[in-house]
Design an enzyme around this catalytic site. Structure first.
Site, PDB file in Angstrom:
ATOM      1  N   HIS A 259      -1.498   0.758  -0.292  1.00 34.46           N
ATOM      2  CA  HIS A 259      -1.411   0.615  -1.535  1.00 34.46           C
ATOM      3  C   HIS A 259      -0.911  -0.319  -2.091  1.00 34.46           C
ATOM      4  O   HIS A 259      -0.517  -0.500  -2.453  1.00 34.46           O
ATOM      5  CB  HIS A 259      -0.102   1.858  -2.302  1.00 34.46           C
ATOM      6  CG  HIS A 259      -0.553   2.792  -2.134  1.00 34.46           C
ATOM      7  ND1 HIS A 259      -1.610   4.078  -1.967  1.00 34.46           N
ATOM      8  CD2 HIS A 259       0.191   4.225  -0.853  1.00 34.46           C
ATOM      9  CE1 HIS A 259      -1.418   5.197  -1.213  1.00 34.46           C
ATOM     10  NE2 HIS A 259      -0.682   5.213  -1.387  1.00 34.46           N
ATOM     11  N   GLU A 288      -4.360   4.607   3.743  1.00 32.06           N
ATOM     12  CA  GLU A 288      -4.347   5.484   1.617  1.00 32.06           C
ATOM     13  C   GLU A 288      -4.434   4.062   0.482  1.00 32.06           C
ATOM     14  O   GLU A 288      -3.999   3.735  -0.073  1.00 32.06           O
ATOM     15  CB  GLU A 288      -3.494   6.027   1.747  1.00 32.06           C
ATOM     16  CG  GLU A 288      -2.731   6.921   2.701  1.00 32.06           C
ATOM     17  CD  GLU A 288      -1.443   7.383   2.398  1.00 32.06           C
ATOM     18  OE1 GLU A 288      -0.747   7.086   1.528  1.00 32.06           O
ATOM     19  OE2 GLU A 288      -0.689   7.908   2.955  1.00 32.06           O
ATOM     20  N   ASP A 290      -6.215   1.845  -1.818  1.00 32.83           N
ATOM     21  CA  ASP A 290      -6.397   1.509  -2.994  1.00 32.83           C
ATOM     22  C   ASP A 290      -5.535   0.287  -3.510  1.00 32.83           C
ATOM     23  O   ASP A 290      -4.544  -0.176  -3.583  1.00 32.83           O
ATOM     24  CB  ASP A 290      -5.917   2.687  -4.365  1.00 32.83           C
ATOM     25  CG  ASP A 290      -4.456   3.283  -4.256  1.00 32.83           C
ATOM     26  OD1 ASP A 290      -3.717   2.554  -3.559  1.00 32.83           O
ATOM     27  OD2 ASP A 290      -4.606   4.519  -4.172  1.00 32.83           O
TER      28      ASP A 290
END
Ligand code: G3I
Length: 379
Positions: A259, A288, A290
């Site tokens: 992240h 994950e 982003d």
């Protein structure tokens, strides 16, 4: 975006639209390409991926979505489901397999949403990453507030892992067995994590053993954020994993969530860090991904921001592609419409690869071209 990638990006732009509009039977299938399936429609991310490499996304539902004024994305948004199926070869339940969803009351399991995701994945030839079995967060109240003896707690965890992993045996490829067990400074979460607090750190090894017994085929992972670089926290994992492997504990992988926030820069030792876990004989994955940014007052990212974001996505993917055993790259949602970021970080957003209306951003093309380059480079 680098000019050299312009042509591939334009090709990707065309290709993105085609699979969204074309019927499933239209166009050539690439099922005969090793590691690929008839589900890989030409031009999509999953089609661009090298053989044996999966490109995944979180499946939006539960968690922050429950507080928004839209219905459950996965079950209600047809366009969302279509893109989910077309573009991705792996899916991770964003919240739907966490304890509070799948085990809401003591002795009562609710597999409704988890089953639906696994069935969806099977219909569309996708891998599934199970998330997660031992965590300090999103546990049900009956567990966190319960008055259990050590023996009872141990049995509760054993039953949970055996039941959940066993139910999906042979259908879930990778499990995040232990999620976020270290804090930022590399200390075990001995207070926050109910299992470690009440049963001691040894319970982590047992969780892996029980998961392995329930599904000997599944790859079992440690998963965390803030472990992208070589740093105190990733050092702690490296040491722990070495110890567990020497004791014969079935640990198969280490994954970094990734992240990222553009204000903190790109984790420049990401590939080196993944490589040192690979050197231990582990699989690695980015799970994950982003890339959020501080939004201007009008709420719209500038071109410079979008270019930087595309660069970060591309570099993260390239770091994974550069490590032999890193064969799974998952983004934490593909559209800003459903992203967790604005809910958690005031003033930040636009973290995913597609706009609210599912239009692709430069970051989408950055992923696409990095995949294709790697495929043509013969990864
Ligand atoms: O705790 C409250 C609860 O008391 C209340 O009843 C409920 C009402 O809706 O809200 C509860 O908190 C929500 C929580 O999910 C539990 O369902 C939060 O507001 C909500 O923002 C939260 O969101 C999820 C978050 O995990 C929780 O940690 C996000 O949807 C999900 O995207 C996010 O995913 C995590 C990964 O699992 C692990 N890595 C980090 C990643 C991003 O935080």
């Amino acid at each position: 975006m680098k000019p050299v990638r312009l042509l591939t990006a334009l090709a990707a732009a065309t290709a993105l639209v085609l699979p969204l509009a074309a019927p499933a039977s239209a166009g050539p299938h690439h099922g005969d390409r090793p590691g690929h399936s008839r589900h890989d429609k030409p031009g999509t991310l999953r089609w661009a991926a090298p053989d044996g490499f999966v490109i995944g996304t979180a499946v939006a539902g539960g968690g922050h979505h429950l507080e928004q004024d839209y219905p459950d994305p996965f079950t209600s948004d047809k366009r969302y489901r279509r893109i989910l199926a077309d573009q991705f070869s792996s899916v991770s339940p964003e919240n739907q397999m966490k304890w509070e969803y799948i085990h809401p009351e003591q002795g009562e399991y609710d597999f409704g949403m988890a089953d639906a995701i696994v069935e969806f994945a099977e219909r569309h030839g996708q891998d599934v990453r199970g998330h997660t079995l031992l965590w300090h967060s999103q546990n049900p109240e009956w567990l966190e507030e319960g008055d259990f003896s050590e023996e009872e707690l141990r049995e509760i965890l054993h039953d949970h892992i055996t039941t959940v992993v066993g139910r999906y045996a042979g259908r879930i490829d990778q499990w995040d067995v232990a999620n976020e067990i270290f804090d930022e400074s590399g200390q075990l979460r001995t207070e926050e994590n109910i299992w470690i607090r009440e049963l001691g750190p040894e319970i982590v090894a047992d969780a892996f053993r029980w998961a392995h017994e329930a599904d000997p085929e599944a790859e079992l992972y440690f998963n965390d954020y803030g472990v992208e670089d070589v740093n105190a926290k990733s050092d702690a994992y490296h040491e722990l994993v070495r110890e567990l492997l020497s004791e014969g504990v079935p640990v198969h992988g280490f994954s970094a969530q990734v992240h990222l926030s553009m204000q903190y820069g790109f984790p420049s030792s990401l590939q080196e860090n993944l490589q040192r876990f690979d050197d231990l004989g582990l699989g690695t994955a980015l799970t994950e991904v982003d890339v959020r940014m501080q939004l201007p007052e009008n709420g719209r990212p500038t071109w410079a921001q979008l270019e930087q974001q595309a660069d970060y996505y591309g570099r993260a993917l390239s770091a994974c592609l550069g490590v032999e055993g890193c064969d799974s790259f998952t983004i934490w949602g593909f559209t800003d419409k459903y992203s967790w970021v604005p809910v958690f970080f005031e003033g930040e957003g636009a973290a995913t690869v597609m706009w609210d209306n599912f239009g692709p951003k430069p970051a989408y093309f950055s992923l696409w071209s990095a995949l294709l380059e790697s495929r043509h480079g013969g990864r």
